[in-house]
Write an enzyme that holds these catalytic residues in place. Sequence first.
Site, short mmCIF file in Angstrom:
data_model
loop_
_atom_site.label_atom_id
_atom_site.label_comp_id
_atom_site.label_asym_id
_atom_site.label_seq_id
_atom_site.Cartn_x
_atom_site.Cartn_y
_atom_site.Cartn_z
N LYS A 291 0.86 -1.19 0.00
CA LYS A 291 0.00 0.00 0.00
C LYS A 291 0.90 1.24 0.00
O LYS A 291 1.86 1.30 0.77
CB LYS A 291 -0.89 -0.03 1.24
N GLU A 377 -19.61 -5.19 9.60
CA GLU A 377 -20.53 -4.44 10.46
C GLU A 377 -21.63 -5.32 11.02
O GLU A 377 -22.08 -5.12 12.16
CB GLU A 377 -21.13 -3.25 9.69
N ARG A 405 -25.82 -1.61 6.80
CA ARG A 405 -25.59 -3.03 6.53
C ARG A 405 -26.15 -3.94 7.61
O ARG A 405 -26.44 -5.09 7.36
CB ARG A 405 -24.08 -3.27 6.50
C1 LIG Z 1 -18.92 -1.74 4.47
C2 LIG Z 1 -17.70 -0.88 4.60
N1 LIG Z 1 -17.13 -0.69 5.80
C3 LIG Z 1 -16.05 0.11 5.92
C4 LIG Z 1 -15.52 0.73 4.83
C5 LIG Z 1 -14.37 1.70 5.00
N2 LIG Z 1 -13.20 1.27 4.24
C6 LIG Z 1 -12.89 1.78 3.04
S1 LIG Z 1 -11.54 1.11 2.36
C7 LIG Z 1 -11.29 0.13 3.71
C8 LIG Z 1 -10.11 -0.78 3.75
C9 LIG Z 1 -10.08 -1.64 2.55
O1 LIG Z 1 -8.98 -2.50 2.62
P1 LIG Z 1 -8.62 -3.34 1.34
O2 LIG Z 1 -9.84 -3.92 0.74
O3 LIG Z 1 -7.54 -4.28 1.71
O4 LIG Z 1 -8.09 -2.26 0.30
P2 LIG Z 1 -6.77 -1.36 0.40
O5 LIG Z 1 -7.26 0.00 0.81
O6 LIG Z 1 -5.86 -1.95 1.40
O7 LIG Z 1 -6.20 -1.36 -0.96
C10 LIG Z 1 -12.29 0.33 4.66
C11 LIG Z 1 -12.36 -0.34 5.96
C12 LIG Z 1 -16.16 0.52 3.60
N3 LIG Z 1 -15.74 1.13 2.48
N4 LIG Z 1 -17.23 -0.28 3.51
#
Ligand SMILES: Cc1ncc(C[n+]2csc(CCOP(=O)(O)OP(=O)(O)O)c2C)c(N)n1
Length: 650
Positions: A291, A377, A405
Amino acid sequence: MSAEEDTANQGRLLARVHGPQDVKRMSGTELDNLAAEIRDFLVAKVSRTGGHIGPNLGVVELTLALHRVFDSPRDRLLFDTGHQAYVHKIITGRQAGFDQLRQRGGLSGYPSQAESEHDIIENSHASTALSYADGLAKAYALRGEARSVVALVGDGALTGGMCWEALNNIAAAGNPLVIVVNDNGRSYAPTIGGLADHLSTLRLNPGYEKVLDAVKDALGSTPLVGKPMYEVLHAVKRGIKDAVAPQAMFEDLGIKYVGPVDGHDVAAVETALRAAKNFGGPVIVHAVTRKGYGYRPAEEDEADCLHGPGGAFDVETGQLVAAPAVKWTHVFADELVAIADERPDVVGITAAMAEPTGIAKLARKYPERTYDVGIAEQHAATSAAGLALGGLHPVVAVYATFLNRAFDQVLLDVAMHKLPVTFVLDRAGITGPDGPSHYGIWDMSVFGVVPGLRIAAPRDAATLREELREAVAVDDGPTVVRFPTGAVAADLPAVRRVGTVDVLTESARTDVLLVAVGSFGQLGMEVAARVAEQGYGVTVVDPRWVRPVPAELVELAAGHRLVVTVEDGVRIGGVGDALAQAMRDADVQVPLRDLGVPADWHPHGSRNQILADLGLTAQDVARDVTGWISRLDTQTVDALPLPNNTPTHN
Ligand SMILES: Cc1ncc(C[n+]2csc(CCOP(=O)(O)OP(=O)(O)O)c2C)c(N)n1
């Protein structure tokens, strides 16, 4: 190459990219240089607007490879969560839009059908892409269409239950479909859970570590972003595939597994994708990435690899440019720790968002009393129910939009069991740059129907502290405390309290009762001053607890000629609606007008811009209120005109 030539060449390849075809034509060397140019571009643009810089820097090569191997938009590229689609936007002809990224009228921070035929799903909530992919693959199979369906999903999003429901179905259906797992080991913070542990055995492999160490050393001696570093990285990128063992886990699911592949090696990713494309069934391509790759402030940001700075940041340091403000989140985080100091039964839960929701502060002091459940969630809500059954008082801190959700879990698993769980909803109401799916405008309506659930909407830091304490003192059912994004409003003391209702201002004349919900308290004061100039008396109240509707609010309503509610949530089923019903039930005949957010998809922009578009400014509300009250003497209730923002279909 001399420094002058280097400068002259900056952006040279990027300028040639107008669509996926242009990327398909490039040589390996050109692609490496293009990746460097894309990183320069991303840092330059996103540092001015804010946005998801870390995730996008991590998927540059993955996205280039996807567009070279597949034929978008005929082949369907789906980006889970959608926050990492900037590179896809660059490749599909939207470079010019990045000056206005996340600004009103400008490029969306997520995939957007209105922007491009290459954007298939509009999202921002995690863990949905595999289900879309399952459905698309089934549809093409049934219709006899030969198209590839490809979903890019992060290891963080894979902690969401929907992904596992989808994988189960994808394996059973057996349709051709490619799932690219972008495994960077992080959600915001390091990804948690059994799956993450499984994946991390890969990253902990000594061979892989050696590669990462070499990358890190190299970063110390190279410029922030740019070509020289890429040459160094190339030199150390050898052997990554041989250094690590393939994982059996995905194959256990019955889905073909390819990898792990170095996600920063375009050629290696392409080879894996071509194999997956031709396999004829569901395939997982496991790509390991970093990342924030290639931008030192992101790579070295311990908290979240610069996941998504909310505004402009300094390119050298990655630090936000805007002066730090005390935010609602900080007030909540501090008070929660203070409560936890006094109450050993209080525990915290976050769904992969410890820092953004403030739960991290509790975790630092009481790690054994804080649970990060992943992007889950629904699980968070029912796990909280379990904690409550076990004698604890959980505080579940999530963004308002994400609790949608878990409606059924809040309704049945928590509320029906009358369990003391407090849900703290940050980023409630109009949030701004993240657009329609991130608005926290549904909570008061959706959760307003849950029997026994009490909802508080504090107006400032003092009432947030107070209402949070009241919420965790409730021991016979769930509570919600909801507050908006950004800097906390200045404290606005009440002149008196009637039951649970705060009276913020009143006058000798009792023409209008203005019910200002939550952070609209200050707006209410300004409206009262403006309407007073027209000779009308306005009582402004903050109900504090909006559900159930306080009986005192109905009594106050009965003592005025007109009731106006203003809230930062959808009008249907909102506080205004609930008060109107309570007044009908009590046979209070005073006319009521409810101002709020129309149930619609509202575009991205700043919070203030969107509120202004919706007529939710002091000036607009004062004009509405003055118009209604001045007509009351001469007209019947039914003839009262609708407010500016009332769509007829509501
Ligand atoms: C249902 C939901 N909960 C929380 C989030 C907040 N959120 C956005 S990106 C993220 C992390 C995503 O991690 P990953 O899928 O590994 O992608 P990366 O950013 O590491 O590339 C979170 C928790 C979300 N978008 N949707």
